[in-house]
Design a protein around this motif. Structure first.
Motif, short mmCIF file in Angstrom:
data_model
loop_
_atom_site.label_atom_id
_atom_site.label_comp_id
_atom_site.label_asym_id
_atom_site.label_seq_id
_atom_site.Cartn_x
_atom_site.Cartn_y
_atom_site.Cartn_z
N GLU B 20 17.99 109.88 0.28
CA GLU B 20 17.24 110.98 0.89
C GLU B 20 17.83 111.28 2.25
N LEU B 21 18.10 112.55 2.48
CA LEU B 21 18.64 113.01 3.74
C LEU B 21 17.58 113.90 4.40
N ARG B 22 17.40 113.70 5.69
CA ARG B 22 16.32 114.40 6.38
C ARG B 22 16.85 115.40 7.39
N CYS B 23 16.15 116.52 7.51
CA CYS B 23 16.50 117.55 8.49
C CYS B 23 15.23 117.98 9.22
N ARG B 64 20.61 116.58 -10.37
CA ARG B 64 20.42 115.35 -9.60
C ARG B 64 20.05 115.68 -8.15
N PHE B 65 20.28 116.93 -7.77
CA PHE B 65 20.02 117.37 -6.39
C PHE B 65 18.69 118.12 -6.34
N SER B 66 17.87 117.79 -5.36
CA SER B 66 16.63 118.52 -5.14
C SER B 66 16.33 118.53 -3.65
N ILE B 79 19.27 113.15 -3.47
CA ILE B 79 20.32 113.07 -4.50
C ILE B 79 20.01 111.85 -5.34
N GLN B 80 19.78 112.07 -6.62
CA GLN B 80 19.48 110.97 -7.53
C GLN B 80 20.76 110.51 -8.23
N ARG B 81 20.77 109.22 -8.54
CA ARG B 81 21.89 108.63 -9.31
C ARG B 81 23.22 109.10 -8.72
#
Lengths: 111, 114
Positions: B20-23, B64-66, B79-81
């Motif tokens: 998980e990337l945060r902004c 895989r991206f949400s 980003i999953q897997r």
């Protein structure tokens, strides 16, 4: 669809000499054009933009860009380069909501 | 805040793990954007938020991206897997209103998948 081309991967210039970083664009309708600069390990910083009006746009750090509608170009220029101008430069064209960026041009200014 | 804040600044993860990337955008900026920067590829658009909704998510490369945005403020890109080709710098930007106002970018999250 909108697109931007930066034909040079790298531009080399000696300090004190004028510099030009090239950009051409493709867009339907009026173009909204931007230049950004990226220093190492940093995000992109806004330099200047053209929305409407004078074809010569002045921006930060002494940079300017010339909009040429007939050649669909928006080249970035500076009369006298500094070593500290060395960075990665991105041209972008704007749609209503998002910007499309070019692949970037690395500018190297030698002392 | 004074600028766009992204965390973490660096992330190393094993292939197959989720990240998980945060902004955290500039306060009051209604528009938020995610881009991906890969070596030699320039900036690749991923997704655009206006408020909490995403009118344009056409750049997300796979399911895989949400991404989501809550309270018209913080956004998370998940980003999953993860795969090795996901390695890149993920940049977030925000703007006041529409994109023609110009973006303010964060410093990015460098993701390395090993």
């Amino acid at each position: 669809a909108q697109s931007v081309a930066q034909p040079e991967d790298q531009v080399n210039v000696a300090e004190g000499n004028p510099l030009t970083v090239k950009c051409t664009y493709s867009v339907s309708g009026n173009p909204y054009l931007f230049w950004y600069v990226q220093y190492p390990n940093r995000g992109l910083q806004f330099l200047l933009k053209y929305i409407t009006g004078d074809n010569l746009v002045k921006g930060s750090y002494g940079f300017e860009a010339e909009f040429n509608k007939s050649q669909t170009s928006f080249h970035l220029k500076k009369p006298s380069a500094l070593v500290s101008d060395s960075a990665l430069y991105f041209c972008a064209v704007g749609g209503y909501s998002t910007l499309t960026f070019g692949k970037g041009t690395m500018l190297l200014v030698s002392p | 805040g004074a600028g766009v804040s992204q965390s973490p600044s660096n992330k190393v993860t094993e292939k197959g793990k989720d990240v998980e990337l945060r902004c955290d955008p500039i306060s009051g900026h209604t528009a938020l954007y995610w881009y991906r920067q890969s070596l030699g590829q320039g900036l690749e658009f991923l997704i655009y938020f206006q408020g909490n909704s995403a009118p344009d998510k056409s750049g997300l490369p796979s399911d895989r991206f949400s991404a989501e945005r809550t309270g018209g403020s913080v956004s998370t890109l998940t980003i999953q897997r993860t795969q090795q080709e996901d390695s890149a710098v993920y940049l977030c930007a925000s703007s006041l209103g529409q994109g023609l106002a110009g973006y303010t970018f964060g410093s990015g999250t460098r993701l390395t998948v090993v």
